[in-house]
Design an enzyme around this catalytic site. Structure first.
Site, PDB file in Angstrom:
ATOM      1  N   CYS A 384       0.830  -1.208   0.000  1.00 34.00           N
ATOM      2  CA  CYS A 384       0.000   0.000   0.000  1.00 34.00           C
ATOM      3  C   CYS A 384       0.872   1.269   0.000  1.00 34.00           C
ATOM      4  O   CYS A 384       1.338   1.653  -1.055  1.00 34.00           O
ATOM      5  CB  CYS A 384      -1.003  -0.024   1.137  1.00 34.00           C
ATOM      6  SG  CYS A 384      -2.449   0.980   0.744  1.00 34.00           S
ATOM      7  N   HIS A 510      -3.651  -5.026   0.426  1.00 37.41           N
ATOM      8  CA  HIS A 510      -3.142  -5.508   1.718  1.00 37.41           C
ATOM      9  C   HIS A 510      -3.245  -7.039   1.800  1.00 37.41           C
ATOM     10  O   HIS A 510      -4.232  -7.562   2.329  1.00 37.41           O
ATOM     11  CB  HIS A 510      -3.945  -4.897   2.866  1.00 37.41           C
ATOM     12  CG  HIS A 510      -3.692  -3.451   3.075  1.00 37.41           C
ATOM     13  ND1 HIS A 510      -2.692  -2.977   3.889  1.00 37.41           N
ATOM     14  CD2 HIS A 510      -4.301  -2.357   2.560  1.00 37.41           C
ATOM     15  CE1 HIS A 510      -2.705  -1.659   3.885  1.00 37.41           C
ATOM     16  NE2 HIS A 510      -3.664  -1.258   3.081  1.00 37.41           N
ATOM     17  N   GLU A 512      -1.828  -8.992   3.734  1.00 43.67           N
ATOM     18  CA  GLU A 512      -1.743  -9.512   5.102  1.00 43.67           C
ATOM     19  C   GLU A 512      -3.101  -9.876   5.687  1.00 43.67           C
ATOM     20  O   GLU A 512      -3.188 -10.725   6.572  1.00 43.67           O
ATOM     21  CB  GLU A 512      -1.015  -8.505   6.011  1.00 43.67           C
ATOM     22  CG  GLU A 512      -1.752  -7.209   6.315  1.00 43.67           C
ATOM     23  CD  GLU A 512      -1.489  -6.096   5.305  1.00 43.67           C
ATOM     24  OE1 GLU A 512      -1.191  -6.406   4.138  1.00 43.67           O
ATOM     25  OE2 GLU A 512      -1.611  -4.909   5.680  1.00 43.67           O
TER      26      GLU A 512
HETATM   27  N1  GLN Z   1      -1.932   6.752   2.501  1.00 40.71           N
HETATM   28  C1  GLN Z   1      -2.048   5.949   1.320  1.00 40.71           C
HETATM   29  C2  GLN Z   1      -3.406   6.110   0.670  1.00 40.71           C
HETATM   30  O1  GLN Z   1      -4.328   6.555   1.298  1.00 40.71           O
HETATM   31  C3  GLN Z   1      -1.782   4.500   1.621  1.00 40.71           C
HETATM   32  C4  GLN Z   1      -2.825   3.880   2.487  1.00 40.71           C
HETATM   33  C5  GLN Z   1      -2.351   2.602   3.132  1.00 40.71           C
HETATM   34  O2  GLN Z   1      -1.163   2.328   3.180  1.00 40.71           O
HETATM   35  N2  GLN Z   1      -3.292   1.844   3.670  1.00 40.71           N
HETATM   36  O3  GLN Z   1      -3.576   5.797  -0.472  1.00 40.71           O
END
Ligand code: GLN
Length: 552
Positions: A384, A510, A512
């Site tokens: 992410c 994600h 995970e």
């Molecule tokens: N801050 C980034 C976004 O909003 C990544 C978000 C995250 O890592 N969950 O796109």
């Protein structure tokens, strides 16, 4: 068979592992052949934890259907085969929100709207809804009540579950109470009084626990169990030691060793359909007997509070299980890499992981970590935010776009390589507006991702407000980074890889959240494998006197 309900409450202090205890009961009941659904009631006023800081709340766990939920739901999915959803986590805010919306609509016309019965009815309806939420009716629903008994906030939930037992019949619902039984070193004694007091508190509001889970650092002697049984009015066999363990995956087995599953089945009037915990037992044996270890540097912003990265931490362990190694985590505060320290601070790690995050602080360190991985050939896994800073780092350091940035950090960036989701332009509300939940992703044939997943189509969970600006894809390609995962409509870039690098994979989603101890996520398993290979390569070269050199 009527659906059975188990309500899990907590006493004395928080952080005793109520979520793990609930998940472990679920795990054991599945082992006995029952279909389980799980739910968490959180007494705070936020509608969901999505807007809370990780320091306040720990990780926000995301479900397939895009709910931002409490991290205990992650334990539920890791310990059982239940699939959690929007229905699996309610909060005071959510319950009041829907009662107030109904009042405005006129649903209660003529009546005064009150905590009892309107709020409690709403809570009860949500609990009933969970039983059928997985598509198939659950045999047993386990409901964890957040907070500790005695908190003002949790009262409506406790009143609702007290009534619930009356509604479904006393044989169809039981209460399990987890509280601290501390060992006082100076007195050489385990103290039962805190547990006694918290049970008295419960009984004062009409809840009589069937089973006591005593969180302690040592097994309770029979006389202590007898004392608790006498004062708390439960059978002696229902006083269970919930002893501290080295691996959380040992909890179901330790509790089963104390007879917890037997007493739960008995209190619910259920017969075992044959106990099957062999896979879990083999897993714990492997966890306790690793054949080696690997060190992963985790470069993030919330590293001083490990709960912020709960699922990530577990998924890394699972990656270790898949390779029979123990994963040693080196938590690196990303801010500390900003003064040109990356090479020094990351030199000793076998693989580098940059997880999710928000905001400006420490992002320069994430860029530095990604760039160090590029130069050193150490495996890099970006998740992410770790994806967004990997593409930014590549644009800056390989493609020569010094002004590349994310508009999350600099709205006026010269090269807006990561910008706000175009679908969200004009949306200023923060709660529940990110790109959330499971989306399909198509993998490029022959890519490392396709090879790792062993398939062309995958589904992964998301939680982000910003996206990679596809206008820069050609530029990245020229620098040797390729986008190997995209949504089927080609709109979103989901995975970036560097084919010429030993292992460089960054994902917008994600992974995970979907890793389980018995089925480690392929990306984590392969990242740990690659990190191990890197470690062995370094060790081999070191022993022949050849010094590993960073390529530029
Ligand atoms: N801050 C980034 C976004 O909003 C990544 C978000 C995250 O890592 N969950 O796109």
């Amino acid at each position: 068979m009527a659906t059975k309900y188990i309500f899990v409450t907590g006493g004395v202090v928080s952080s005793l592992g109520k979520g793990l205890a609930s998940a472990s009961i679920g795990c054991l009941l599945e082992g006995h052949g029952y279909k389980v659904a799980m739910m968490k009631c959180d007494p705070y006023l936020n509608v969901d934890p999505g807007t809370m800081s990780p320091y306040q709340h720990g990780e926000v766990y995301v479900t397939d259907d895009g709910a931002e939920t409490d991290l205990d739901l992650g334990h539920y999915e890791r310990f059982t085969s239940c699939v959690t959803s929007k229905a699996s986590n309610i909060t005071t805010g959510k319950i009041y929100g829907s009662v107030i919306a109904k009042e405005r609509r006129g649903d209660y016309l003529g009546r005064t709207v009150q905590v009892i019965p309107h709020i409690t009815d709403e809570i009860k309806a949500s609990i009933r809804a969970v039983a059928a939420s997985g598509g198939q009716e659950a045999d047993v629903v386990i409901v964890e009540i957040g907070g500790t008994v005695g908190d003002i906030e949790s009262l409506p939930f406790l009143e609702a579950v007290r009534q619930f037992r009356q509604d479904v019949g006393r044989d169809n619902a039981i209460f399990v109470h987890l509280a601290l039984v501390p060992y006082i070193a100076t007195a050489h004694e385990l103290k039962t009084k805190p547990m006694q007091h918290s049970v008295r508190e419960l009984r004062a509001i009409g809840i009589h626990p069937n089973i006591l889970l005593c969180r302690t650092d040592r097994y309770l002697a029979p006389e202590i169990k007898a004392k608790l049984a006498l004062f708390c009015d439960v059978p002696e066999e229902a006083v269970i030691t919930a002893k501290d363990v080295d691996s959380i995956y040992d909890v179901p087995l330790v509790l089963s060793g104390e007879g917890l599953d037997g007493i739960v089945l008995k209190e619910l009037g259920l017969d075992s359909r044959g106990r099957e915990m062999a896979a879990w037992e083999r897993l714990v044996h492997r966890i306790k007997n690793p054949k080696g270890e690997v060190t992963i540097g985790i470069v993030g912003k919330y590293v001083s509070f490990e709960d912020s990265y709960k699922s990530l931490n577990e998924a890394l362990s699972h990656g270790g299980f898949a390779n029979d190694v123990r994963v040693v985590r080196r938590w690196v505060e990303s801010e500390e890499l900003e003064a040109g320290n990356a090479d020094r601070l990351l030199a000793g790690v076998d693989g580098i992981l940059v997880p999710g995050g928000f905001g400006t602080r420490g992002t320069g360190g994430m860029v530095a970590a990604a760039d160090f991985a590029r130069r050193s050939g150490k495996p890099y896994f970006g998740i992410c935010y770790g994806f967004q800073w990997a593409v930014t780092s590549w644009a800056r350091h390989v493609c020569g776009l010094a002004g590349a940035n994310s508009t999350e950090v600099d709205e006026q960036a010269e090269h807006k390589i990561v910008y706000k989701l175009q679908d969200l332009l004009g949306v200023e509300d923060m709660g529940g507006t990110m790109r959330l939940g499971s989306y399909e992703c198509q993998l490029a044939p022959g890519s490392r991702a396709a090879q790792i997943y062993g398939s062309q189509t995958i589904h992964e969970r998301h939680r982000h407000r910003f996206e990679f600006n596809r206008e820069y894809e050609g530029c990245l390609n020229q620098g040797g980074m390729v986008i190997t995962g995209k949504t089927p409509d080609g709109k979103f870039a989901e995975i970036a890889e560097v084919p010429g690098h030993p292992w460089y994979v960054a994902v917008q989603f994600h992974p995970e959240f979907k890793s389980k101890p018995l089925s480690p996520h392929p990306l984590f398993a392969d990242f740990v494998r690659a990190s191990l290979a890197n470690r062995q390569g370094v060790t081999a070269r070191a022993s022949t006197g050849e010094v590993p050199v960073a390529s530029s």
